[in-house]
Scaffold this motif. Structure first.
Motif, PDB file in Angstrom:
ATOM      1  N   SER A 288       0.846  -1.193   0.000  1.00 60.55           N
ATOM      2  CA  SER A 288       0.000   0.000   0.000  1.00 60.55           C
ATOM      3  C   SER A 288       0.881   1.242   0.000  1.00 60.55           C
ATOM      4  O   SER A 288       2.076   1.177   0.290  1.00 60.55           O
ATOM      5  CB  SER A 288      -0.915   0.004   1.223  1.00 60.55           C
ATOM      6  N   MET A 289       0.282   2.384  -0.310  1.00 61.28           N
ATOM      7  CA  MET A 289       1.033   3.633  -0.330  1.00 61.28           C
ATOM      8  C   MET A 289       1.607   3.960   1.041  1.00 61.28           C
ATOM      9  O   MET A 289       2.747   4.420   1.158  1.00 61.28           O
ATOM     10  CB  MET A 289       0.114   4.768  -0.814  1.00 61.28           C
ATOM     11  N   GLU A 290       0.819   3.682   2.087  1.00 64.18           N
ATOM     12  CA  GLU A 290       1.303   3.951   3.451  1.00 64.18           C
ATOM     13  C   GLU A 290       2.492   3.064   3.788  1.00 64.18           C
ATOM     14  O   GLU A 290       3.462   3.516   4.413  1.00 64.18           O
ATOM     15  CB  GLU A 290       0.172   3.726   4.460  1.00 64.18           C
ATOM     16  N   GLN A 291       2.420   1.781   3.393  1.00 68.28           N
ATOM     17  CA  GLN A 291       3.538   0.863   3.649  1.00 68.28           C
ATOM     18  C   GLN A 291       4.799   1.338   2.933  1.00 68.28           C
ATOM     19  O   GLN A 291       5.899   1.321   3.507  1.00 68.28           O
ATOM     20  CB  GLN A 291       3.182  -0.547   3.173  1.00 68.28           C
ATOM     21  N   LYS A 292       4.632   1.780   1.679  1.00 64.96           N
ATOM     22  CA  LYS A 292       5.799   2.250   0.922  1.00 64.96           C
ATOM     23  C   LYS A 292       6.429   3.469   1.591  1.00 64.96           C
ATOM     24  O   LYS A 292       7.654   3.582   1.687  1.00 64.96           O
ATOM     25  CB  LYS A 292       5.383   2.599  -0.504  1.00 64.96           C
ATOM     26  N   GLN A 293       5.595   4.371   2.078  1.00 55.06           N
ATOM     27  CA  GLN A 293       6.115   5.577   2.726  1.00 55.06           C
ATOM     28  C   GLN A 293       6.851   5.237   4.021  1.00 55.06           C
ATOM     29  O   GLN A 293       7.922   5.779   4.294  1.00 55.06           O
ATOM     30  CB  GLN A 293       4.963   6.547   2.998  1.00 55.06           C
ATOM     31  N   ARG A 294       6.237   4.327   4.805  1.00 57.12           N
ATOM     32  CA  ARG A 294       6.896   3.944   6.068  1.00 57.12           C
ATOM     33  C   ARG A 294       8.213   3.226   5.802  1.00 57.12           C
ATOM     34  O   ARG A 294       9.206   3.433   6.498  1.00 57.12           O
ATOM     35  CB  ARG A 294       5.952   3.072   6.897  1.00 57.12           C
ATOM     36  N   ASP A 338       4.908  -4.150   7.758  1.00 58.44           N
ATOM     37  CA  ASP A 338       5.257  -3.363   6.570  1.00 58.44           C
ATOM     38  C   ASP A 338       6.233  -4.108   5.663  1.00 58.44           C
ATOM     39  O   ASP A 338       6.254  -3.883   4.452  1.00 58.44           O
ATOM     40  CB  ASP A 338       5.884  -2.021   6.978  1.00 58.44           C
TER      41      ASP A 338
END
Length: 956
Positions: A288-294, A338
């Motif tokens: 997900s986008m959040e996982q990629k950012q983290r 993540d």
């Protein structure tokens, strides 16, 4: 109070509820056999709760011992139980090889002791009595199936048998058996077919132990176990086979992961990085986008650039050689979900608790001691035990990737078909010696009784062929074979003077045997040093220590050889003190190189080598202390003994004995600050103490009062002086010296000391024939009472020379030692060929020459006076011959007449006569006689008149 202990368990699973009655409402010994991840830890907590319910408050004289085979498990249990049991007043103490705390005071006040079999064995060997062991009411054994491990199982078996023996001896000696508190054993293991044998071993005479076996289908998270076999040709190396498996992982993860976190175990650290790199190229993960950012934020915080690139792709690796900060970041990303795939070594399975939905074991071979070998069953079970996350999953999968030829073996292992056998017979010699030292075993009959208390006895009766016995033997025959095995090992101990046996086969430990048990030394190490010559140098001792059995777990890795070769010989950089010939090719050479690099303060820019160095020095400290004590009990080995004392201190300080980095031993001074001190010329404690505090702060780039603190530390170090004086009592072969050890600053040390309360110095004196004249430890606590220590010591005349070496060696500090040379005086001078050599000078080679400088100068003046009168020095041993009452001390005595040197008594009489003849003449008359002799010797020809005719000739 007890509800808080189990607050994390809202329900009891099948295993826990089935065991509840026996654990919580009886005191019977208990063995539970259940699959990994089925909540076996709660069994221990229930047993502790039962003990607390039965024991009256306050819980002062109760001890619980939890024993696990792996340090990481001990650390986990310590952190967990400290929080759980701390609020109800129970203190926990962790005792493993990594903990420096070995204080009986601490153990006395601990209720729960968390330890490994090796540490508990080591500590119980060293206690003079069994007072603490007798207080143990509950003994918890985790992973008891480790008893089959060839390298570690014997220790587990021995310590449990020792606890049983102590309990039975207390019961036997007590008049009223009711006064002896019972010792309860609780053991848990993975699925094994012969758990009943473990229960039989742990049963007592009153009641058999309960054995509870839980099937795999009762696991809270159902585990699917898959073993995949891959072809491996005969000419394919293990390295190449391992590389081929890297390209199979992507399909396995795609098939079994169900888009949930996967954990892949690899054999080596390099293999971890290679496999992660291959997967990052072969597979793409849906994030997900959040996982990629983290993940990107985590990647930016990493120090390892290669790991940073991989993490952005959803792949990472984890091993003990990484920076701690990087490891923490990776663990955090995987825990929250993540990170899709984490590659790691098997050490993670033993330590950090990171469960995953899928666990893959890539290859069942790992590199140990320079060779590939199969993982132990414990390692495999620990790794697959990481499969399943109770808070997220109801099912989990474990995949084992192995060779086709070994696939069937691992299927049997996972089904619990491997029978647990004892390995004690392979390590019987060390453990027999320890039991003899502890007086558990005193003769052959008792030795056989002790054998009956072991798991070896239980299994030998059921499977004699596994232990080399004939399968057709009955119980009597097997016991006779076990007795033969005991006698063989006892004879080995006796041949190396570790025990003594009389005609009745009664055993008594020797000092060497006690030291072997006390320091936990392997029998092969004792055999190696049994051949010591006694003249070994520091270099030779380090070479021998590098070959000890205690360092067998240190490996030589291919990628380390370049760094090690540069440490060994490098023209452009600082290299080790004693370079070795050729390239670094063996484990022993690596150990030698790392020891010298550490002692020489040479930086090693490799985390793995730094870890190996720490392991080497932890074991090396024990080995070197044993060596110095062992050599102290031998003869004709002064050089080796002195060097072993110095080496033991070097291992303690991690510095050479002549190191310039003495400041590194002070608190708050590390390698960089120590280098700054050396560059400023502060290479001794005296120089540091004489330097202004503000100047120290400028050198070290620190703010006040840092300089004052450093000076304060040095000021309160012990400062010694060594005095040597020969006494009048001496003969042809024997002299007597008075040695004084003075603590010059003992008044200042009454209130504050930098050194520990256990600090001591060793006074060791040897002669030119390599004989040890005197050897004794002198503690600071003794010197603090009066400020000095005085001892009369007899010195036998050596064949080679009258020189003796007097050494005062500190136990803990480099820079405090004093080493002096002294020449003893005997009644007759030493004869060399047809000449008589008289040597009555005192040589002092240390910073403490102030004791002897003035006396040597006055003595040289007196020798000139004696020669002036044609006399020799008298035999009076006056401290100051200028002020004493003997006339002969000022002017000497006449030379000795030719005497029969074969008779000491005639020599003594002749000496007395010469003294009497000189003393009967008054000094004034003797002076007139000397003047008259001088007048008689005048040449009168110089006063003859010379005619004038000869004057020109004289002028010419």
């Amino acid at each position: 109070q007890f509800r808080s202990i189990f607050k994390e368990f809202p329900y009891f699973n099948y295993a826990q509820s089935k065991a509840l009655d026996d654990l919580l409402y009886t005191d019977r010994n208990f063995v539970i056999c259940a699959p990994t991840g089925s909540g076996k830890t709660v069994m221990f907590e229930l047993a502790i709760t039962r003990l607390l319910m039965e024991a009256p408050l306050p819980w002062l004289n109760i001890k619980v011992v939890y024993m696990a085979p792996i340090k990481a498990l001990c650390s986990q249990r310590f952190d967990d139980w400290k929080e759980k049991f701390g609020p109800i007043g129970l203190s926990c103490k962790e005792l493993t090889g990594d903990t420096v705390m070995d204080d009986l005071f601490e153990i006395h006040h601990a209720h729960i002791i968390i330890t490994t079999p090796e540490k508990w064995d080591s500590m119980t060997r060293r206690w003079k009595d069994n007072s603490i062991v007798q207080l143990v009411r509950l003994f918890l054994i985790d992973e008891v199936h480790v008893i089959k491990d060839e390298s570690r199982g014997a220790t587990l078996e021995v310590v449990v048998s020792r606890m049983k023996t102590v309990q039975s001896s207390l019961w036997r000696l007590s008049e009223s058996h009711d006064t002896v508190p019972p010792l309860r054993f609780i053991a848990v293991s993975a699925t094994i077919p012969n758990a009943e044998d473990i229960a039989e071993w742990l049963s007592d005479s009153k009641m058999p132990a309960v054995c509870l076996k839980i099937n795999e289908d009762q696991r809270p998270v159902k585990l699917r176990k898959i073993v995949l076999g891959f072809p491996c040709s005969d000419n394919q190396t293990e390295f190449k086979f391992d590389l081929t498996l890297n390209y199979k992982i992507a399909s396995i993860i795609q098939t079994y992961s169900e888009q949930k976190p996967a954990l892949v175990f690899c054999a080596t650290r390099k293999g971890v990085q290679q496999a992660a790199s291959v997967l990052a190229k072969d597979a793409k993960f849906l994030l997900s986008m959040e996982q990629k950012q983290r993940l990107q934020r985590s990647a930016n915080s990493l120090k390892d650039s290669r790991l940073r690139d991989l993490l952005s792709c959803g792949v990472a690796y984890h091993h003990a050689g990484m920076e701690i900060s990087d490891r923490k970041i990776i663990e955090g990303a995987f825990t929250v979900g993540d990170l899709p795939v984490l590659f790691t070594t098997s050490t993670l399975a033993m330590g950090v608790n990171l469960p995953a939905h899928l666990v893959v074991i890539k290859s069942t071979m790992h590199y140990v001691g320079g060779v590939f070998q199969e993982y132990s069953e414990t390692d495999i079970l620990q790794m697959i035990g990481r499969a399943g996350r109770p808070q997220f999953d109801t099912t989990a999968t474990a995949v084992i990737m192995t060779r086709s030829s070994t696939r069937e073996r691992y299927i049997q292992m996972l089904n619990g078909a491997d029978v647990i056998e004892s390995s004690l017979h392979r390590h019987l010699v060390e453990h027999l010696n320890a039991e003899i030292v502890l007086h558990t075993v005193t003769d052959v009959t008792v030795a056989l009784e002790w054998i009956r208390s072991t798991f070896l006895y239980i299994r030998a009766l059921k499977n004699p062929s596994h232990y080399g016995f004939s399968s057709g033997l009955d119980k009597m025959g097997i016991e006779a074979k076990l007795q033969e095995l005991c006698l063989k090992n006892l004879n080995d101990l006796s041949s190396f003077d570790l025990i003594r046996m009389d005609e009745a086969n009664n055993f008594k430990p020797t000092e060497t045997g006690r030291l072997m048990a006390w320091y936990y030394i392997a029998f092969d190490t004792v055999k190696q040093f049994f051949t010591v010559k006694g003249t070994e140098t520091l270099n030779e001792l380090i070479t021998m220590i590098s070959s000890c059995a205690e360092f067998l777990d240190v490996k030589l890795r291919t990628n380390e050889k370049k760094i090690l070769n540069n440490l060994n010989k490098d023209k452009d950089k600082i290299s080790i003190r004693f370079p070795m010939e050729g390239k670094i090719k063996t484990r022993e050479m690596k150990i030698n190189c790392l020891i010298q690099a550490q002692l020489g303060c040479i930086p090693v820019q490799d985390f793995t080598l730094t870890q190996d160095t720490g392991r080497i020095f932890r074991n090396g400290l024990r080995v070197t202390r044993w060596l110095s004590d062992y050599l102290a009990s031998c003869k004709n080995n002064f050089s080796a003994l002195l060097n072993s004392l110095i080496l033991a201190k070097c291992f303690r300080c991690r510095l050479w004995e002549n190191s310039l980095h003495v400041s590194k031993q002070l608190e708050k001074i590390g390698v960089s600050l120590s280098n700054a001190m050396v560059n400023a010329g502060l290479t001794s404690f005296k120089k540091i103490e004489d330097t202004n505090a503000r100047e120290l702060e400028l050198i070290l780039n620190r703010h006040p009062p840092f300089g004052n603190q450093i000076k304060e530390s040095v000021f309160h170090l012990p400062k010694y002086e060594l005095g040597i004086e020969q006494l009048p009592k001496y003969s042809d072969t024997l002299a007597e010296i008075l040695v004084t050890v003075k603590l010059t600053n003992y008044e200042q040390l009454q209130t504050k000391r930098t050194a520990t309360d256990f600090h001591y110095v060793t006074l060791v004196i040897g002669d030119a024939d390599n004989q040890v004249i005197f050897n004794q430890k002198i503690t600071d606590s003794v010197l603090l009472k009066t400020g000095n220590w005085i001892k009369k010591i007899e010195v036998k005349r050596a064949v080679k020379s009258e020189d003796i070496s007097v050494n005062l060696i500190s136990s803990d500090y480099v820079g405090l030692d004093i080493q002096q040379a002294y020449t003893a005086v005997y009644l007759t001078p030493k004869a060399v060929g047809n000449q008589v050599v008289t040597n009555q000078k005192l040589k002092a080679e240390s910073s403490h020459d102030l004791y002897y400088g003035s006396s040597q100068r006055s003595r040289s003046k007196q020798e000139i006076t004696y020669k002036k009168y044609g006399n020799r020095e008298c035999n009076h041993r006056c401290k100051n011959k200028d002020v004493c009452g003997h006339d002969c001390c000022k002017t000497g005595v006449p030379p000795k007449s030719e005497m029969n040197r074969d008779s000491n008594f005639s020599l003594y009489l002749a000496d007395l006569r010469s003294r009497n003849s000189s003393l009967c003449v008054p000094p004034v008359k003797r002076l007139k006689m000397q003047m008259l002799n001088q007048a008689q010797n005048v040449d009168l020809k110089q006063f003859v008149f010379t005619p004038k005719s000869s004057l020109p000739a004289l002028a010419r």
